[in-house]
Structure formats: C-alpha cells, structure tokens
Design a protein around this motif. Sequence first.
Motif, PDB file in Angstrom:
ATOM      1  N   GLY A  28      16.296  50.399 -49.340  1.00  0.00           N
ATOM      2  CA  GLY A  28      17.471  49.898 -48.637  1.00  0.00           C
ATOM      3  C   GLY A  28      18.393  49.228 -49.920  1.00  0.00           C
ATOM      4  O   GLY A  28      19.614  49.607 -49.582  1.00  0.00           O
ATOM      5  N   ALA A  29      17.851  48.803 -51.116  1.00  0.00           N
ATOM      6  CA  ALA A  29      18.838  48.683 -52.005  1.00  0.00           C
ATOM      7  C   ALA A  29      19.770  49.454 -52.493  1.00  0.00           C
ATOM      8  O   ALA A  29      20.975  49.642 -52.918  1.00  0.00           O
ATOM      9  N   TYR A  30      19.115  50.863 -52.368  1.00  0.00           N
ATOM     10  CA  TYR A  30      20.061  51.920 -52.767  1.00  0.00           C
ATOM     11  C   TYR A  30      20.617  52.668 -51.704  1.00  0.00           C
ATOM     12  O   TYR A  30      22.120  52.854 -51.860  1.00  0.00           O
ATOM     13  N   PHE A  31      20.073  52.728 -50.649  1.00  0.00           N
ATOM     14  CA  PHE A  31      20.847  53.261 -49.445  1.00  0.00           C
ATOM     15  C   PHE A  31      21.904  52.654 -48.481  1.00  0.00           C
ATOM     16  O   PHE A  31      22.743  53.065 -48.030  1.00  0.00           O
ATOM     17  N   LEU A  32      21.510  51.184 -48.478  1.00  0.00           N
ATOM     18  CA  LEU A  32      22.232  50.307 -47.794  1.00  0.00           C
ATOM     19  C   LEU A  32      23.213  49.502 -48.421  1.00  0.00           C
ATOM     20  O   LEU A  32      23.735  48.564 -47.742  1.00  0.00           O
ATOM     21  N   ARG A  33      23.380  49.491 -49.738  1.00  0.00           N
ATOM     22  CA  ARG A  33      24.241  48.652 -50.260  1.00  0.00           C
ATOM     23  C   ARG A  33      25.748  48.835 -50.046  1.00  0.00           C
ATOM     24  O   ARG A  33      26.253  47.929 -50.328  1.00  0.00           O
ATOM     25  N   ASP A  34      26.042  49.905 -49.401  1.00  0.00           N
ATOM     26  CA  ASP A  34      27.269  50.290 -49.075  1.00  0.00           C
ATOM     27  C   ASP A  34      27.682  49.861 -47.773  1.00  0.00           C
ATOM     28  O   ASP A  34      29.029  49.910 -47.168  1.00  0.00           O
ATOM     29  N   TYR A  35      26.582  49.474 -46.984  1.00  0.00           N
ATOM     30  CA  TYR A  35      26.900  49.455 -45.452  1.00  0.00           C
ATOM     31  C   TYR A  35      26.876  47.869 -45.269  1.00  0.00           C
ATOM     32  O   TYR A  35      27.491  47.360 -44.221  1.00  0.00           O
ATOM     33  N   LEU A  36      25.694  47.001 -45.736  1.00  0.00           N
ATOM     34  CA  LEU A  36      25.509  45.657 -45.442  1.00  0.00           C
ATOM     35  C   LEU A  36      26.639  44.973 -46.458  1.00  0.00           C
ATOM     36  O   LEU A  36      26.232  44.112 -47.221  1.00  0.00           O
ATOM     37  N   THR A  37      27.992  45.075 -46.128  1.00  0.00           N
ATOM     38  CA  THR A  37      28.676  44.360 -47.112  1.00  0.00           C
ATOM     39  C   THR A  37      29.758  43.692 -46.242  1.00  0.00           C
ATOM     40  O   THR A  37      30.180  44.050 -45.013  1.00  0.00           O
ATOM     41  N   PHE A  38      30.625  42.870 -47.026  1.00  0.00           N
ATOM     42  CA  PHE A  38      31.751  42.221 -46.346  1.00  0.00           C
ATOM     43  C   PHE A  38      32.873  43.230 -45.946  1.00  0.00           C
ATOM     44  O   PHE A  38      33.476  43.021 -44.905  1.00  0.00           O
ATOM     45  N   ASP A  39      33.132  44.283 -46.767  1.00  0.00           N
ATOM     46  CA  ASP A  39      34.123  45.149 -46.331  1.00  0.00           C
ATOM     47  C   ASP A  39      33.750  45.964 -45.462  1.00  0.00           C
ATOM     48  O   ASP A  39      34.511  46.096 -44.329  1.00  0.00           O
ATOM     49  N   ALA A  40      32.275  46.275 -44.973  1.00  0.00           N
ATOM     50  CA  ALA A  40      31.968  46.963 -43.587  1.00  0.00           C
ATOM     51  C   ALA A  40      32.077  45.909 -42.547  1.00  0.00           C
ATOM     52  O   ALA A  40      32.364  46.494 -41.334  1.00  0.00           O
ATOM     53  N   LEU A  41      32.034  44.655 -42.555  1.00  0.00           N
ATOM     54  CA  LEU A  41      32.176  43.747 -41.799  1.00  0.00           C
ATOM     55  C   LEU A  41      33.485  43.730 -41.238  1.00  0.00           C
ATOM     56  O   LEU A  41      33.921  43.725 -40.168  1.00  0.00           O
ATOM     57  N   ARG A  42      34.217  43.620 -42.448  1.00  0.00           N
ATOM     58  CA  ARG A  42      35.703  43.647 -42.023  1.00  0.00           C
ATOM     59  C   ARG A  42      36.398  44.945 -41.233  1.00  0.00           C
ATOM     60  O   ARG A  42      36.983  44.727 -40.363  1.00  0.00           O
ATOM     61  N   ASP A  43      35.778  46.003 -41.670  1.00  0.00           N
ATOM     62  CA  ASP A  43      36.127  47.263 -41.264  1.00  0.00           C
ATOM     63  C   ASP A  43      35.906  47.617 -39.855  1.00  0.00           C
ATOM     64  O   ASP A  43      36.490  48.486 -38.856  1.00  0.00           O
ATOM     65  N   ASN A  44      34.645  46.918 -39.354  1.00  0.00           N
ATOM     66  CA  ASN A  44      33.992  47.055 -38.046  1.00  0.00           C
ATOM     67  C   ASN A  44      34.317  45.606 -36.940  1.00  0.00           C
ATOM     68  O   ASN A  44      33.505  45.989 -36.035  1.00  0.00           O
ATOM     69  N   ARG A  45      35.003  44.730 -37.540  1.00  0.00           N
ATOM     70  CA  ARG A  45      35.124  43.759 -36.764  1.00  0.00           C
ATOM     71  C   ARG A  45      35.455  43.818 -35.329  1.00  0.00           C
ATOM     72  O   ARG A  45      34.836  43.117 -34.528  1.00  0.00           O
ATOM     73  N   GLU A  46      36.581  44.708 -35.153  1.00  0.00           N
ATOM     74  CA  GLU A  46      37.043  44.714 -33.658  1.00  0.00           C
ATOM     75  C   GLU A  46      35.829  45.305 -32.936  1.00  0.00           C
ATOM     76  O   GLU A  46      35.674  45.121 -31.619  1.00  0.00           O
ATOM     77  N   THR A  47      35.130  46.602 -33.021  1.00  0.00           N
ATOM     78  CA  THR A  47      34.008  47.182 -32.606  1.00  0.00           C
ATOM     79  C   THR A  47      32.887  45.865 -32.183  1.00  0.00           C
ATOM     80  O   THR A  47      32.191  46.048 -31.044  1.00  0.00           O
ATOM     81  N   LEU A  48      32.475  45.088 -33.437  1.00  0.00           N
ATOM     82  CA  LEU A  48      31.703  44.292 -32.969  1.00  0.00           C
ATOM     83  C   LEU A  48      32.108  43.153 -32.101  1.00  0.00           C
ATOM     84  O   LEU A  48      31.225  42.749 -31.097  1.00  0.00           O
ATOM     85  N   LEU A  83      27.377  35.213 -42.432  1.00  0.00           N
ATOM     86  CA  LEU A  83      28.808  35.359 -42.314  1.00  0.00           C
ATOM     87  C   LEU A  83      29.094  35.915 -40.832  1.00  0.00           C
ATOM     88  O   LEU A  83      29.734  35.331 -40.029  1.00  0.00           O
ATOM     89  N   THR A  84      28.094  37.052 -40.763  1.00  0.00           N
ATOM     90  CA  THR A  84      28.443  37.746 -39.561  1.00  0.00           C
ATOM     91  C   THR A  84      28.176  36.988 -38.336  1.00  0.00           C
ATOM     92  O   THR A  84      28.750  36.867 -37.093  1.00  0.00           O
ATOM     93  N   GLY A  85      26.896  36.009 -38.429  1.00  0.00           N
ATOM     94  CA  GLY A  85      26.500  35.179 -37.646  1.00  0.00           C
ATOM     95  C   GLY A  85      27.507  34.057 -36.901  1.00  0.00           C
ATOM     96  O   GLY A  85      27.847  33.633 -35.798  1.00  0.00           O
ATOM     97  N   GLY A  86      28.539  33.571 -37.879  1.00  0.00           N
ATOM     98  CA  GLY A  86      29.162  32.709 -37.770  1.00  0.00           C
ATOM     99  C   GLY A  86      30.756  33.371 -37.287  1.00  0.00           C
ATOM    100  O   GLY A  86      31.280  32.796 -36.308  1.00  0.00           O
ATOM    101  N   PHE A  87      30.898  34.681 -37.530  1.00  0.00           N
ATOM    102  CA  PHE A  87      32.100  35.468 -37.119  1.00  0.00           C
ATOM    103  C   PHE A  87      31.828  35.798 -35.419  1.00  0.00           C
ATOM    104  O   PHE A  87      33.033  35.551 -34.865  1.00  0.00           O
ATOM    105  N   LEU A  88      30.868  36.120 -35.286  1.00  0.00           N
ATOM    106  CA  LEU A  88      30.530  36.632 -33.843  1.00  0.00           C
ATOM    107  C   LEU A  88      30.266  35.476 -32.952  1.00  0.00           C
ATOM    108  O   LEU A  88      30.639  35.495 -31.678  1.00  0.00           O
ATOM    109  N   PHE A  89      29.478  34.422 -33.601  1.00  0.00           N
ATOM    110  CA  PHE A  89      29.035  33.287 -32.653  1.00  0.00           C
ATOM    111  C   PHE A  89      29.628  31.915 -32.592  1.00  0.00           C
ATOM    112  O   PHE A  89      28.797  30.997 -32.265  1.00  0.00           O
ATOM    113  N   ALA A  90      30.446  31.889 -33.847  1.00  0.00           N
ATOM    114  CA  ALA A  90      30.861  30.463 -34.107  1.00  0.00           C
ATOM    115  C   ALA A  90      29.834  29.745 -34.873  1.00  0.00           C
ATOM    116  O   ALA A  90      28.585  30.161 -35.070  1.00  0.00           O
ATOM    117  N   THR A  91      30.064  28.569 -35.392  1.00  0.00           N
ATOM    118  CA  THR A  91      29.243  27.899 -36.336  1.00  0.00           C
ATOM    119  C   THR A  91      27.901  27.414 -35.487  1.00  0.00           C
ATOM    120  O   THR A  91      26.752  27.497 -35.896  1.00  0.00           O
TER     121      THR A  91
END
Length: 243
Positions: A28-48, A83-91
């Motif tokens: 996971g550290a090797y294959f998911l390091r580019d997916y579970l990131t802040f940039d990925a959250l920002r790029d997919n925020r509207e879809t989420l 951060l995603t938990g707060g972004f999607l569901f508030a504090t």
Amino acid sequence: MTDMPDREQNAFIKRLPIIIIALVAILGAYFLRDYLTFDALRDNRETLLAFRDNNYVLTVALFILAYIVIVAFSLPGATVATLTGGFLFATFPGALYNVTGATIGATAIFLAARWGFGEKLGAKLEGSDGIVKKIKDGIDENQWSMLFLIRLVPAVPFFMANLVPSFLDVPLRRFVISTFLGIIPGAVVYTSVGAGLGEVFERGETPNLGIIFEPAILFPILGLCLLAALPILLKAVRGKKGL
C-alpha cells in the motif's frame, strides 16, 4: 517428533494475520501513495460531494470502511482520510465517523498482533528481570493513564500506540475505550480543518496540518496529557512518602 511440525504450523497460522497486514502495508505504501493524498481529494471533491448528496448512508458506510482498512493495514493517508471526514460530513458527525473508523481499525491490528506475538512476548517480559520487568510492571499498574497518554501525545505514532499495548497484558475492552476517547481531541481538530476545506480549495491553498501544534490547540491537549498522567504522579509521590 510429530508435534514439532504441528506446533510450527499453529504458530504460523497465528502470525498469518499480522504477516498479511505487514505485506499489505508495504504494498500500500508503494502503490497507494499517489492516491490517498490531499491532491487526490482536491481533484475529486466534486464527485465525492455529488455521491454523498445522492447516497448519504452508503457514503458514510463506505467512508468508515475505508478508514478501517487504512488504519488496520497502516496504509498511507490516515490524515487525508480524517480531513475527508470533515469535508464530507462537517466537524460533527464527521469526527464521530473518523473516531469510529480509527478505533475499529486500531482494534483489528491490536488483535492481530496480540494473537500472533502478544501473549508469547508478554510472557517473556513477565519472566524477565531488571529494568525490562520494572517497565512492564509500571505500565501494568497504570494502564489507563498510559493508554490515554500514548493516544493524546501528538508525537506518538498511531500505529505504535496500536502495537505496544498488544504486547502487554491490556484487556481488549480497556484498549477500545482508551482508543476511542483518547483520539477524540486530535480527531476533532483535524476534522474541523477538513470541514473548512471548501474555502481552502477555492483559494488554491493547502490546509494547515500543523495546527495541532499551535498554542491554542496544543496547550489544552497537553493539559489532558497532564490529567491522564496525574494518577502516575500521585503514585510516585505516595511511594516516596512511604520510603
């Protein structure tokens, strides 16, 4: 002679869960390091957000499940998940979802480590002499305080706080309660940061993840640490008086 292979096989089966966790963590550290990131959250925020609006209950279930997997397998992205938990569901209820997922994931790795190594290592520590035995006895005598301390102190890595108790004589119920309550302060802080990500995204900035070390946040957490350590300090003082 026939007992030896059976014993080795049983030992391997017991260690299989923690071995799988370790392998998944490495992959996971090797294959998911580019997916579970802040940039990925920002790029997919509207879809989420769209998926959440159309499938709220399913989104909550999938989010908690993803958080459990991230923690249980020590995958990268736990902070981003919070951060995603707060972004999607508030504090709130975002913090509740974060704490629930983190506690279940922590319990999973605690049980896997205890089943594979904990009892045997704990027996070795119990039968040891000198400083090692004194440290273990000290932890055993102040379990509640120590468990809360390792959760509250920001400098203690989360995975270490999951593994260390599994090697000691910590009851599962005590581990679960101290984990759930002990991670609430930090979870609320980062969830609230996530709740404000909409404005951060609009400004093209990145969130301040060092906020937990700012005086207004850090001092209350240190106060909780001192409160958790108070029973240990009182025992130490009483012990000296007894001498």
